[in-house]
Design an enzyme around this catalytic site. Structure first.
Site, PDB file in Angstrom:
ATOM      1  N   HIS A  16      10.486  -7.454   0.299  1.00  0.00           N
ATOM      2  CA  HIS A  16      10.245  -6.715   1.539  1.00  0.00           C
ATOM      3  C   HIS A  16      10.582  -7.569   2.510  1.00  0.00           C
ATOM      4  O   HIS A  16      10.988  -8.677   2.556  1.00  0.00           O
ATOM      5  CB  HIS A  16       8.805  -6.389   1.488  1.00  0.00           C
ATOM      6  CG  HIS A  16       7.671  -7.385   1.707  1.00  0.00           C
ATOM      7  ND1 HIS A  16       7.467  -8.063   3.011  1.00  0.00           N
ATOM      8  CD2 HIS A  16       6.975  -7.928   0.856  1.00  0.00           C
ATOM      9  CE1 HIS A  16       6.581  -8.916   2.813  1.00  0.00           C
ATOM     10  NE2 HIS A  16       6.396  -8.956   1.542  1.00  0.00           N
ATOM     11  N   SER A 235       2.830  -2.563   6.359  1.00  0.00           N
ATOM     12  CA  SER A 235       1.971  -2.321   5.284  1.00  0.00           C
ATOM     13  C   SER A 235       3.025  -1.750   4.295  1.00  0.00           C
ATOM     14  O   SER A 235       3.739  -0.956   4.148  1.00  0.00           O
ATOM     15  CB  SER A 235       0.992  -1.471   5.456  1.00  0.00           C
ATOM     16  OG  SER A 235       1.152  -0.338   4.311  1.00  0.00           O
ATOM     17  N   LYS A 236       2.950  -2.343   2.981  1.00  0.00           N
ATOM     18  CA  LYS A 236       3.580  -1.979   1.803  1.00  0.00           C
ATOM     19  C   LYS A 236       3.355  -0.538   1.624  1.00  0.00           C
ATOM     20  O   LYS A 236       4.360   0.046   1.074  1.00  0.00           O
ATOM     21  CB  LYS A 236       3.388  -2.681   0.634  1.00  0.00           C
ATOM     22  CG  LYS A 236       4.069  -4.024   0.759  1.00  0.00           C
ATOM     23  CD  LYS A 236       4.087  -4.989  -0.685  1.00  0.00           C
ATOM     24  CE  LYS A 236       4.265  -6.305  -0.574  1.00  0.00           C
ATOM     25  NZ  LYS A 236       4.156  -7.236  -1.876  1.00  0.00           N
ATOM     26  N   ARG A 237       2.427  -0.058   1.820  1.00  0.00           N
ATOM     27  CA  ARG A 237       1.973   1.223   1.523  1.00  0.00           C
ATOM     28  C   ARG A 237       2.360   2.359   2.554  1.00  0.00           C
ATOM     29  O   ARG A 237       2.857   3.342   2.140  1.00  0.00           O
ATOM     30  CB  ARG A 237       0.433   1.476   1.261  1.00  0.00           C
ATOM     31  CG  ARG A 237      -0.044   1.111  -0.229  1.00  0.00           C
ATOM     32  CD  ARG A 237      -1.503   1.453  -0.235  1.00  0.00           C
ATOM     33  NE  ARG A 237      -2.313   0.638   0.401  1.00  0.00           N
ATOM     34  CZ  ARG A 237      -3.011   1.084   1.320  1.00  0.00           C
ATOM     35  NH1 ARG A 237      -3.227   2.219   1.543  1.00  0.00           N
ATOM     36  NH2 ARG A 237      -3.783   0.209   2.095  1.00  0.00           N
TER      37      ARG A 237
END
Ligand code: GLU
Length: 322
Positions: A16, A235-237
């Site tokens: 990421h 945030s990854k989400r």
């Protein structure tokens, strides 16, 4: 001695942008100063790691042009050495077995009030190793553990506020912190440059290295966290953060690298768009600041559009074909 930087991703997810920024800052400083830049895959979480994720990380690094020196180190290969070091601490009275469950730890912490966490309940119980015991490090009761951080200045922790942390789980597997600290020593890493989420673990890292007589890295630099438009931690989400997704969406690696370089750093003249060679010439790890850095997708889009417009026709056609 040649200085050594490293990037140490955990293959528990795609690469990421936060990790890519850490890799880039290591790479820029190492390449500019003629130091080495090593890659270590921290693959000790067997359940969450996979070779597909390792491939994704390597592919994203290659796409960004972040080349590394020597062979990739796979942390899982070093687990026997990590266990051995933990047993050495046990033999010297610097670690002990503990059979407390996390529920017991919580209940006791509540009962006594004050800070949560483990309070050394098993320190002097003389427990033996069993299927129910974890090995804990005996943190000194007094004193402070400090380090100088290139980004944050002097960072100091009271040892009395650090709990006796786990070294080996009841499964016998070393925890991340132990493996991380030992591998940095084994690889002769002199510069630890990583995200600020690792600051709280650093005193434990240092206590371990001190206890094992492994010396300390010369330099720590903990990079500021990345935030989104709403100034929330990326945030990854909720946010699009995977480097591979940006690649698939048609971003050029030069635009991505240019944008990543500005996350916590900026050139003195305020000129934001530059080629990577120029960025490398100007970049100084000592100039990185500690304020949260805004991952600005609109700015990235603008950089990308400018880069695309500047492409020669043939390059544009080749890049557009996929
Ligand atoms: N494997 C850790 C992570 O991906 C990095 C640890 C480090 O750079 O020291 O967050």
């Amino acid at each position: 001695m040649t200085a050594r930087f490293r990037f140490a991703p955990s293959p528990t997810g795609y690469l990421h942008v936060g990790n890519a920024r850490a890799a880039l800052f290591n790479w820029l400083e190492a390449r500019r100063t003629g130091a080495e830049f090593l890659l270590r895959v921290e693959d000790t979480d067997r359940e969450r790691s996979s070779s597909e994720l390792v491939d994704n990380i390597l592919e994203s690094m290659r796409w960004l042009g972040l080349d590394w020196d020597g062979d990739i180190v796979f942390q899982a290969d070093n687990l026997p050495a990590h266990t051995e070091a933990a047993m050495d601490l046990l033999a010297r009275g610097l670690a002990y077995w503990c059979d407390c469950t996390s529920e017991q730890v919580q209940v006791r912490a509540k009962e006594r009030g004050g800070p949560p966490g483990y309070n050394g309940f098993c320190r002097d119980r003389g427990l033996e190793k069993s299927e129910a015991t974890a090995l804990r490090f005996r943190v000194p009761d007094d004193g402070t553990t400090s380090f100088t951080d290139l980004v944050r200045g002097e960072v100091s922790f009271e040892n009395s506020n650090l709990e006796d942390f786990v070294l080996l789980r009841s499964t016998g597997l070393p925890v991340f912190l132990l493996s991380n600290a030992l591998d940095d020593a084994a690889m002769g890493i002199t510069h630890v440059v990583r995200g600020e989420d690792h600051v709280p673990g650093t005193p434990k890292y240092l206590l371990l290295r001190d206890a094992l007589g492994l010396g300390r890295p010369e330099v720590f630099a903990h990079l500021p966290m990345l935030v989104n438009e709403g100034r929330q931690k990326l945030s990854k989400r909720k946010d699009s953060v995977s480097v591979a997704d940006f690649k698939a969406a048609g971003y050029l690696p030069e635009a991505m690298v240019n944008h990543l370089a500005l996350l916590g750093w900026g050139p003195g003249d305020g000129v934001e768009q530059r080629r990577v060679e120029e960025i490398m010439e100007l970049f100084r790890l000592t100039d990185v600041n500690s304020s949260p850095a805004f991952f600005d997708v609109k700015k990235l889009q603008a950089f990308n559009a400018d880069r695309i417009r500047a492409l020669p026709v043939e390059t544009f056609v080749a890049a557009a074909t996929p």
